[in-house]
Design a protein around this motif. Structure first.
Motif, PDB file in Angstrom:
ATOM      1  N   ASP A 159      59.519  25.003  83.122  1.00  0.00           N
ATOM      2  CA  ASP A 159      60.859  24.423  82.981  1.00  0.00           C
ATOM      3  C   ASP A 159      61.701  25.234  82.018  1.00  0.00           C
ATOM      4  O   ASP A 159      62.926  25.171  82.048  1.00  0.00           O
ATOM      5  N   VAL A 160      61.017  25.935  81.128  1.00  0.00           N
ATOM      6  CA  VAL A 160      61.719  26.623  80.047  1.00  0.00           C
ATOM      7  C   VAL A 160      61.105  28.019  79.871  1.00  0.00           C
ATOM      8  O   VAL A 160      59.882  28.166  79.957  1.00  0.00           O
ATOM      9  N   ILE A 161      61.984  29.015  79.614  1.00  0.00           N
ATOM     10  CA  ILE A 161      61.498  30.334  79.200  1.00  0.00           C
ATOM     11  C   ILE A 161      62.062  30.606  77.813  1.00  0.00           C
ATOM     12  O   ILE A 161      63.267  30.509  77.601  1.00  0.00           O
ATOM     13  N   GLY A 162      61.198  30.936  76.879  1.00  0.00           N
ATOM     14  CA  GLY A 162      61.649  31.310  75.536  1.00  0.00           C
ATOM     15  C   GLY A 162      61.329  32.776  75.299  1.00  0.00           C
ATOM     16  O   GLY A 162      60.170  33.163  75.329  1.00  0.00           O
ATOM     17  N   LEU A 201      65.465  26.556  82.024  1.00  0.00           N
ATOM     18  CA  LEU A 201      66.218  26.668  80.764  1.00  0.00           C
ATOM     19  C   LEU A 201      65.804  27.964  80.069  1.00  0.00           C
ATOM     20  O   LEU A 201      64.625  28.152  79.778  1.00  0.00           O
ATOM     21  N   LEU A 202      66.782  28.856  79.827  1.00  0.00           N
ATOM     22  CA  LEU A 202      66.473  30.148  79.208  1.00  0.00           C
ATOM     23  C   LEU A 202      66.916  30.154  77.745  1.00  0.00           C
ATOM     24  O   LEU A 202      68.087  29.920  77.440  1.00  0.00           O
ATOM     25  N   LEU A 203      65.959  30.404  76.860  1.00  0.00           N
ATOM     26  CA  LEU A 203      66.246  30.416  75.418  1.00  0.00           C
ATOM     27  C   LEU A 203      65.870  31.776  74.839  1.00  0.00           C
ATOM     28  O   LEU A 203      64.950  32.425  75.315  1.00  0.00           O
ATOM     29  N   VAL A 204      66.598  32.183  73.795  1.00  0.00           N
ATOM     30  CA  VAL A 204      66.277  33.435  73.128  1.00  0.00           C
ATOM     31  C   VAL A 204      66.158  33.158  71.627  1.00  0.00           C
ATOM     32  O   VAL A 204      67.007  32.482  71.046  1.00  0.00           O
ATOM     33  N   GLY A 205      65.095  33.680  71.023  1.00  0.00           N
ATOM     34  CA  GLY A 205      64.937  33.543  69.576  1.00  0.00           C
ATOM     35  C   GLY A 205      64.688  34.903  68.966  1.00  0.00           C
ATOM     36  O   GLY A 205      64.167  35.797  69.630  1.00  0.00           O
ATOM     37  N   GLY A 206      65.076  35.073  67.703  1.00  0.00           N
ATOM     38  CA  GLY A 206      64.819  36.334  67.024  1.00  0.00           C
ATOM     39  C   GLY A 206      66.024  36.833  66.279  1.00  0.00           C
ATOM     40  O   GLY A 206      66.879  36.046  65.862  1.00  0.00           O
ATOM     41  N   VAL A 242      66.389  20.289  78.902  1.00  0.00           N
ATOM     42  CA  VAL A 242      65.534  20.641  80.027  1.00  0.00           C
ATOM     43  C   VAL A 242      65.950  19.818  81.254  1.00  0.00           C
ATOM     44  O   VAL A 242      66.349  18.654  81.135  1.00  0.00           O
ATOM     45  N   LYS A 243      65.918  20.480  82.408  1.00  0.00           N
ATOM     46  CA  LYS A 243      66.365  19.777  83.615  1.00  0.00           C
ATOM     47  C   LYS A 243      65.175  19.052  84.241  1.00  0.00           C
ATOM     48  O   LYS A 243      64.079  19.592  84.294  1.00  0.00           O
ATOM     49  N   PRO A 244      65.409  17.823  84.686  1.00  0.00           N
ATOM     50  CA  PRO A 244      64.314  17.063  85.278  1.00  0.00           C
ATOM     51  C   PRO A 244      63.719  17.849  86.449  1.00  0.00           C
ATOM     52  O   PRO A 244      64.464  18.440  87.232  1.00  0.00           O
TER      53      PRO A 244
END
Lengths: 138, 599
Positions: free
Chosen positions: A59-62, A90-95, A131-133
């Motif tokens: 559901d999510v990519i980090g 759901l696309l997330l970026v950290g750093g 997050v999308k159901p």
């Protein structure tokens, strides 16, 4: 199945950088928060990441990027997600993402950007809220 | 009310009992605890620094104080904290003499200050060359090269894996041509240069030696350091190319080559820095690093090298974090531990083989992206700890490094911080000024004992390479890093400006590197491949592959092993073979390494 399905997250380290402290800490925090976490390991190309996301049905990519390569890597991940009709992931970026790049990345399709010092709880909350159901109609 | 009084009384009881637990307090200390201390605690209980939960509470639910590594510390240290057989001669000794706890020079910093060596590199070799000249003009004593990720991973700037990474985290070096530009106008016989390069270390070192030679420098006089520490790459920083065994062979090749041809060059900098940055405790940093040193010595001895030949060229590299006394104890213990190991475990005879020289860098991981100017204060404290710990050289981080590579202004402040410690604070005037502090001596002993406990575990696993394959140090570090993050989020550990004392702020101006560097480097590569003798390059790469495939044996009659890869790499470099080409040749022979990803 009466129990709620766990949120599935792919934590990925694209690019050549090997600094995986953040990725590992986040992976563990999300797992402690009850999510299903798959960690890709190091040096993943955008193709490898999107393939893994597809196979693992996440559901999510980090993405964890510290090296400054985000402007080259992130748009390619976004394109591949579109090509594979995975726009609902759901696309997330950290750093280490300079402020001046945040707007552009968001416009390109990144939902959340987490810079240094972001509490783990904020990321957990963000995922739960955005997050999308999954698989409702299926 | 009665209940509250009762609780308070219990606090004092614990505190008084604690004074005698595992210690040998004098009657005067017991009296102090029962009267003055108990009285004060009843009136005003101790309050933890940070939230009164988790790591900040002891088993009685009372305030507990710990170092940044989570090690509990006492409120007061007295002679009762030192071993009963404590004596100055037995435990400390004099500077320049075994066990070197008080430093490796009999005159401390009076004869020579530490080298102020700022790690630097960004964008193209042309731009970095300018920054080097700026640093040397500002009074920096030595140079330290930061390479970009493609160089660290053995890819040329025009390789597909290099996309987006060229010149971002350091300078892009593809061939001897780039190395010539990097050191243009810098005398390599007079300037000591440290190069942070690991998996492709022999390639970049070969380029450096050829540039020095072209300048007319004598290899016997050239001095500097290559990091060349592959073990900590598998453990922490993860910039590895080949599997552990062939990687270790390449390292030992450089030891052998260096002992004969470049006697003033440090062929390795055994690094705890990255282990700490990956989230280890101070003790883990010390133990894993020194044990990496043990592993290198074991492998070199298996090759047939004499510890007194290569041992003096082994150098170390530590992190200096925020916890002032814990860090000083770590540095002091490191020298003593290395002395014990070299003497007792390896039978080193020469005094210079038994002494540990180390570089220190302040803790990048301690820097905050929020209120970045606060980092100047952190760096000053960390620099002071490194100097009180007796470092041979020091890099001070720039305040903006949690945001980007540093600007010239930020680098100048970082260098000025060292100069203020050196020239204004007075701490460099007397040797090891904290020796004899009950607290510092107890911490130093705890570091030493704790490290030997880790060594026993690592020995039982069959050495560091085996431990790495099991994921042991990686898991220890990941656990410590997660515990610290949790403590930070619970505000049990305070990071000023980040989880407390937070303000709204504007983003500062930073150094921004765009993709023109990648284009520039790719054009240079294309032109080079058009100009050079490509047949000759091929021939030399094939010769390298042949040597690399052979099992190296000990050299005889003052010669190095015929299969030592260094001369073949130097030949390839002279023909302008690129970093990517040489590393590809070795990849063909050795294969590549993938770690078992766990998180």
């Amino acid at each position: 199945m009466a129990t709620e399905q766990k949120i599935r997250v792919l934590v990925a380290k694209p690019g050549l950088d090997g600094h995986d402290r953040g990725a590992k800490v986040i992976a563990r925090a999300l797992r402690d928060a009850g999510m299903e976490v798959i960690y890709t390991g190091l040096r993943q190309t955008p193709e490898m990441i999107v393939n893994a996301a597809l196979q693992e049905d996440v559901d999510v990519i980090g993405l964890s990027i510290l090296s400054g390569a985000h402007n080259a890597i992130v748009p390619r991940v976004v394109d591949l997600l579109k090509q594979n009709k995975m726009d609902d992931v759901l696309l997330l970026v950290g750093g280490i993402i300079p402020d001046q790049d945040v707007e552009g990345l968001k416009k390109s399709g990144v939902s959340g950007i987490f810079q240094p010092g972001t509490p783990m709880d904020d990321i957990v909350q963000f995922i739960r809220e955005h997050v999308k159901p999954r698989g409702v109609a299926a | 009310m009665a209940e509250l009084k009762d609780k308070k009384h219990k606090v004092a009881e614990h505190a008084v009992a604690e004074v005698s637990k595992d210690r040998h307090p004098a009657e005067s200390e017991k009296r102090w605890a029962e009267t003055t201390l108990a009285h004060t605690l009843e009136k005003a209980p101790e309050r933890p620094i940070g939230a009164a939960t988790g790591v900040n509470l002891d088993e009685h639910g009372e305030a507990r104080y710990t170092t940044i590594s989570g090690k509990p510390i006492r409120r007061l240290y007295t002679p009762a904290d030192l071993p009963e057989d404590w004596s100055y001669e037995k435990y400390l000794g004099y500077p320049g003499e075994p066990p070197f706890t008080r430093g490796i020079h009999a005159t401390g910093y009076r004869g020579k200050l530490w080298t102020m060596r700022q790690f630097s590199g960004f964008a193209s070799p042309e731009e970095t060359n300018e920054r080097y000249k700026f640093l040397l003009a500002q009074g920096g004593g030595g140079l330290s090269v930061a390479f970009d990720l493609p160089t660290l991973m053995g890819y040329d700037s025009d390789h597909a894996m290099s996309e987006g990474e060229v010149g971002k985290c350091g300078v892009a070096i593809d061939s001897l041509e780039d190395m010539e530009i990097l050191f243009n106008g810098i005398d390599l016989e007079k300037t000591t240069v440290s190069m942070t390069i690991n998996s492709p270390a022999s390639v970049l070192w070969a380029m450096y030696l050829v540039v020095a030679e072209k300048q007319g420098a004598n290899w016997k006089k050239v001095s500097g350091t290559i990091q060349n520490d592959i073990l900590k790459e598998y453990i922490a920083q993860k910039e590895y190319i080949y599997p552990p065994a062939p990687s270790m062979r390449l390292v030992i090749d450089t030891f052998e080559f260096g002992s004969l041809f470049t006697p003033r060059f440090n062929t390795i900098s055994i690094s705890g820095y990255h282990i700490r940055e990956a989230g280890s405790t101070s003790l883990q940093e010390l133990a894993f690093t020194v044990y990496d040193g043990v592993e290198y010595v074991e492998w070199a001895r298996r090759r047939g090298l004499d510890v007194d030949e290569f041992g003096p060229r082994l150098s170390f590299f530590f992190n200096s974090h925020n916890d002032f006394f814990e860090e000083i104890a770590k540095f002091r213990a490191a020298r003593k531990i290395w002395y014990r190991l070299m003497k007792d475990r390896f039978g080193a005879k020469e005094a210079r083989t038994r002494l540990m020289r180390f570089h220190t860098q302040t803790a990048g991981v301690s820097l905050t992206a929020q209120q970045p100017m606060n980092n100047i204060a952190r760096v000053a404290i960390q620099a002071l700890a490194a100097v009180m710990g007796g470092t041979q050289s020091l890099h001070t981080d720039s305040y903006d490094e949690a945001l980007a590579l540093p600007t010239a202004e930020a680098v100048q402040i970082a260098l000025r911080t060292q100069q203020i410690v050196a020239y204004e604070s007075g701490v460099a005037q007397t040797i090891d000024p904290l020796a004899g502090s009950y607290f510092v001596e107890r911490m130093t002993l705890d570091m030493e004992n704790g490290a030997f406990d880790y060594f026993d575990k690592l020995d039982a696993m069959g050495g560091m390479v085996k431990a790495i394959e099991k994921g042991y140090p990686q898991k220890e570090i990941a656990e410590a890093s997660y515990q610290f993050q949790r403590a930070t989020e619970a505000k049990e550990k305070i990071t000023v400006g980040s989880n407390d004392f937070v303000v709204e702020e504007q983003s500062p101006s930073i150094l921004y590197i765009d993709e023109t560097v990648a284009r520039h480097q790719s054009e240079k590569l294309k032109s080079l491949r058009g100009r050079r003798d490509n047949k000759e390059v091929r021939r030399r790469l094939d010769a390298l592959k042949k040597a690399a495939a052979q099992e190296p044996t000990a050299g005889t009659n003052g010669k190095i092993s015929p299969a030592n890869t260094m001369p073949f790499i130097i030949d390839a470099v002279r023909a302008y073979a690129t970093v990517g080409e040489i590393c590809s040749a070795l990849r063909e022979v050795y294969g590549t390494y993938e770690e078992n990803a766990f998180a």
